[in-house]
Design a protein around this motif. Structure first.
Motif, PDB file in Angstrom:
ATOM      1  N   ASP A 283     -51.861  90.950 -18.397  1.00 34.24           N
ATOM      2  CA  ASP A 283     -52.384  89.876 -17.191  1.00 34.24           C
ATOM      3  C   ASP A 283     -52.396  88.705 -18.068  1.00 34.24           C
ATOM      4  O   ASP A 283     -52.360  87.096 -18.091  1.00 34.24           O
ATOM      5  CB  ASP A 283     -53.055  89.889 -16.262  1.00 34.24           C
ATOM      6  N   TYR A 284     -54.265  88.363 -19.204  1.00 36.05           N
ATOM      7  CA  TYR A 284     -54.246  87.520 -19.675  1.00 36.05           C
ATOM      8  C   TYR A 284     -53.148  87.403 -20.473  1.00 36.05           C
ATOM      9  O   TYR A 284     -53.022  85.923 -20.795  1.00 36.05           O
ATOM     10  CB  TYR A 284     -55.585  87.766 -20.530  1.00 36.05           C
ATOM     11  N   LYS A 285     -52.313  87.863 -21.376  1.00 38.17           N
ATOM     12  CA  LYS A 285     -51.162  87.484 -22.192  1.00 38.17           C
ATOM     13  C   LYS A 285     -50.486  86.256 -21.298  1.00 38.17           C
ATOM     14  O   LYS A 285     -50.099  85.546 -22.212  1.00 38.17           O
ATOM     15  CB  LYS A 285     -50.537  88.396 -22.900  1.00 38.17           C
ATOM     16  N   ALA A 286     -49.649  86.889 -20.685  1.00 40.55           N
ATOM     17  CA  ALA A 286     -48.652  86.642 -19.355  1.00 40.55           C
ATOM     18  C   ALA A 286     -49.577  85.081 -19.220  1.00 40.55           C
ATOM     19  O   ALA A 286     -48.013  84.108 -19.202  1.00 40.55           O
ATOM     20  CB  ALA A 286     -48.588  87.000 -18.514  1.00 40.55           C
TER      21      ALA A 286
ATOM     22  N   ALA B  91     -49.536  78.801 -19.889  1.00 38.03           N
ATOM     23  CA  ALA B  91     -50.457  77.808 -20.025  1.00 38.03           C
ATOM     24  C   ALA B  91     -50.039  77.018 -21.309  1.00 38.03           C
ATOM     25  O   ALA B  91     -49.761  75.680 -21.133  1.00 38.03           O
ATOM     26  CB  ALA B  91     -52.025  78.405 -20.166  1.00 38.03           C
ATOM     27  N   GLU B  92     -49.582  77.554 -23.071  1.00 39.00           N
ATOM     28  CA  GLU B  92     -50.068  77.078 -24.051  1.00 39.00           C
ATOM     29  C   GLU B  92     -48.133  76.298 -23.788  1.00 39.00           C
ATOM     30  O   GLU B  92     -48.063  76.136 -24.302  1.00 39.00           O
ATOM     31  CB  GLU B  92     -49.422  78.337 -24.623  1.00 39.00           C
ATOM     32  N   ALA B  93     -46.945  77.267 -23.047  1.00 34.25           N
ATOM     33  CA  ALA B  93     -45.906  76.604 -23.068  1.00 34.25           C
ATOM     34  C   ALA B  93     -46.118  75.201 -22.172  1.00 34.25           C
ATOM     35  O   ALA B  93     -45.130  74.752 -23.285  1.00 34.25           O
ATOM     36  CB  ALA B  93     -44.765  77.360 -22.424  1.00 34.25           C
ATOM     37  N   VAL B  94     -45.952  75.125 -21.257  1.00 31.06           N
ATOM     38  CA  VAL B  94     -46.791  74.192 -21.129  1.00 31.06           C
ATOM     39  C   VAL B  94     -47.710  72.677 -21.488  1.00 31.06           C
ATOM     40  O   VAL B  94     -47.124  71.800 -21.276  1.00 31.06           O
ATOM     41  CB  VAL B  94     -47.589  74.138 -19.186  1.00 31.06           C
ATOM     42  N   SER B  95     -48.096  73.223 -22.198  1.00 31.53           N
ATOM     43  CA  SER B  95     -49.251  72.763 -23.702  1.00 31.53           C
ATOM     44  C   SER B  95     -48.541  72.283 -24.332  1.00 31.53           C
ATOM     45  O   SER B  95     -48.835  70.621 -24.554  1.00 31.53           O
ATOM     46  CB  SER B  95     -50.586  73.368 -23.394  1.00 31.53           C
TER      47      SER B  95
ATOM     48  N   LEU C 129     -57.921  76.614 -22.749  1.00 33.53           N
ATOM     49  CA  LEU C 129     -57.306  77.311 -23.649  1.00 33.53           C
ATOM     50  C   LEU C 129     -57.725  78.007 -24.607  1.00 33.53           C
ATOM     51  O   LEU C 129     -58.164  79.564 -24.941  1.00 33.53           O
ATOM     52  CB  LEU C 129     -56.057  76.772 -24.566  1.00 33.53           C
ATOM     53  N   ALA C 130     -58.777  77.182 -25.538  1.00 31.18           N
ATOM     54  CA  ALA C 130     -59.671  77.679 -26.249  1.00 31.18           C
ATOM     55  C   ALA C 130     -61.199  78.947 -25.771  1.00 31.18           C
ATOM     56  O   ALA C 130     -61.193  80.186 -26.568  1.00 31.18           O
ATOM     57  CB  ALA C 130     -60.618  76.372 -27.048  1.00 31.18           C
ATOM     58  N   ALA C 131     -61.078  78.491 -23.852  1.00 29.79           N
ATOM     59  CA  ALA C 131     -62.046  79.299 -23.740  1.00 29.79           C
ATOM     60  C   ALA C 131     -61.823  80.409 -23.432  1.00 29.79           C
ATOM     61  O   ALA C 131     -61.726  81.182 -23.178  1.00 29.79           O
ATOM     62  CB  ALA C 131     -62.901  79.045 -22.576  1.00 29.79           C
ATOM     63  N   ALA C 132     -60.231  80.494 -22.633  1.00 31.09           N
ATOM     64  CA  ALA C 132     -60.171  81.667 -22.484  1.00 31.09           C
ATOM     65  C   ALA C 132     -59.096  82.431 -23.741  1.00 31.09           C
ATOM     66  O   ALA C 132     -59.780  83.901 -23.844  1.00 31.09           O
ATOM     67  CB  ALA C 132     -57.924  81.281 -22.089  1.00 31.09           C
ATOM     68  N   LYS C 133     -59.094  82.326 -24.837  1.00 34.17           N
ATOM     69  CA  LYS C 133     -58.623  83.221 -25.969  1.00 34.17           C
ATOM     70  C   LYS C 133     -60.669  83.414 -26.545  1.00 34.17           C
ATOM     71  O   LYS C 133     -60.585  84.776 -26.553  1.00 34.17           O
ATOM     72  CB  LYS C 133     -58.418  82.486 -26.776  1.00 34.17           C
TER      73      LYS C 133
ATOM     74  N   ASP D 160     -60.898  87.495 -26.240  1.00 35.68           N
ATOM     75  CA  ASP D 160     -61.756  88.267 -27.184  1.00 35.68           C
ATOM     76  C   ASP D 160     -63.083  88.815 -27.280  1.00 35.68           C
ATOM     77  O   ASP D 160     -63.318  90.152 -27.092  1.00 35.68           O
ATOM     78  CB  ASP D 160     -61.716  87.074 -28.460  1.00 35.68           C
ATOM     79  N   GLY D 161     -63.756  88.611 -26.271  1.00 34.02           N
ATOM     80  CA  GLY D 161     -64.947  89.374 -25.622  1.00 34.02           C
ATOM     81  C   GLY D 161     -64.429  90.090 -25.040  1.00 34.02           C
ATOM     82  O   GLY D 161     -65.133  90.942 -24.438  1.00 34.02           O
ATOM     83  N   GLY D 162     -62.918  90.444 -24.018  1.00 36.67           N
ATOM     84  CA  GLY D 162     -62.468  92.038 -23.145  1.00 36.67           C
ATOM     85  C   GLY D 162     -63.091  91.426 -21.298  1.00 36.67           C
ATOM     86  O   GLY D 162     -62.589  92.400 -21.660  1.00 36.67           O
ATOM     87  N   ASP D 163     -63.465  90.098 -21.344  1.00 35.64           N
ATOM     88  CA  ASP D 163     -63.642  89.639 -20.133  1.00 35.64           C
ATOM     89  C   ASP D 163     -61.812  89.063 -19.973  1.00 35.64           C
ATOM     90  O   ASP D 163     -62.002  87.495 -19.642  1.00 35.64           O
ATOM     91  CB  ASP D 163     -64.685  88.537 -20.064  1.00 35.64           C
ATOM     92  N   PHE D 164     -61.575  89.444 -19.197  1.00 30.01           N
ATOM     93  CA  PHE D 164     -60.023  89.183 -19.208  1.00 30.01           C
ATOM     94  C   PHE D 164     -59.904  88.565 -17.470  1.00 30.01           C
ATOM     95  O   PHE D 164     -58.710  87.232 -17.740  1.00 30.01           O
ATOM     96  CB  PHE D 164     -58.550  91.007 -18.766  1.00 30.01           C
ATOM     97  N   ASP D 165     -60.644  88.751 -16.736  1.00 24.95           N
ATOM     98  CA  ASP D 165     -61.154  87.961 -15.389  1.00 24.95           C
ATOM     99  C   ASP D 165     -61.421  86.635 -15.873  1.00 24.95           C
ATOM    100  O   ASP D 165     -59.990  85.331 -15.228  1.00 24.95           O
ATOM    101  CB  ASP D 165     -61.881  88.630 -14.529  1.00 24.95           C
ATOM    102  N   ARG D 166     -62.092  86.688 -16.504  1.00 23.99           N
ATOM    103  CA  ARG D 166     -62.599  84.607 -17.118  1.00 23.99           C
ATOM    104  C   ARG D 166     -61.217  84.355 -18.142  1.00 23.99           C
ATOM    105  O   ARG D 166     -61.200  83.356 -17.805  1.00 23.99           O
ATOM    106  CB  ARG D 166     -63.383  84.941 -17.991  1.00 23.99           C
ATOM    107  N   ALA D 167     -60.457  85.282 -18.379  1.00 20.46           N
ATOM    108  CA  ALA D 167     -59.401  84.785 -19.778  1.00 20.46           C
ATOM    109  C   ALA D 167     -58.636  84.689 -18.846  1.00 20.46           C
ATOM    110  O   ALA D 167     -57.365  83.182 -18.933  1.00 20.46           O
ATOM    111  CB  ALA D 167     -59.559  85.503 -20.590  1.00 20.46           C
ATOM    112  N   VAL D 168     -58.021  84.989 -17.989  1.00 22.16           N
ATOM    113  CA  VAL D 168     -57.064  84.406 -17.022  1.00 22.16           C
ATOM    114  C   VAL D 168     -57.392  83.218 -15.862  1.00 22.16           C
ATOM    115  O   VAL D 168     -56.078  82.374 -16.300  1.00 22.16           O
ATOM    116  CB  VAL D 168     -56.886  85.851 -15.980  1.00 22.16           C
TER     117      VAL D 168
END
Length: 101
Positions: free
Chosen positions: A26-29, A34-38, A55-59, A63-71
């Motif tokens: 989910d995060y990668k998608a 987001a990266e494409a639009v950016s 985008l940096a916050a998402a990454k 990296d910390g394993g919090d995919f809900d926050r990353a998405v």
């Protein structure tokens, strides 16, 4: 009538599907979108710094394993990038209306 409303709300909430936790896919998608639009906004020379921060916050969250926050951060970055594109396209013509004649 007053008693049936809370009961109806409780019933509706119990029938609503449970929210599932986001995973790495989910995060990668979301991040890719987001990266494409950016990148599109950057190509228009109107990339907002808050988009880069989101985008940096998402990454960092991923990296910390919090995919809900990353998405969530990825979706925020995508929305910000889309807004910067709208701004760039509207201001491309809007300046003409403000020109002194």
């Amino acid at each position: 009538m007053k008693r049936s409303l809370p009961l109806a709300m409780l019933l509706a909430m119990s029938l609503a599907p449970a929210a599932r936790a986001a995973n790495e896919a989910d995060y990668k998608a979301a991040y890719a979108a987001a990266e494409a639009v950016s990148k599109e906004a950057a190509g228009m020379r109107n990339q907002w710094t808050v988009t880069v921060s989101a985008l940096a916050a998402a990454k960092k969250a991923a990296d910390g394993g919090d995919f809900d926050r990353a998405v969530a951060a990825s979706k925020e970055a995508e929305a910000l990038a889309k807004a910067s594109i709208v701004q760039a396209t509207t201001e491309k013509e809007a300046w003409k209306a403000m020109e002194i004649r």
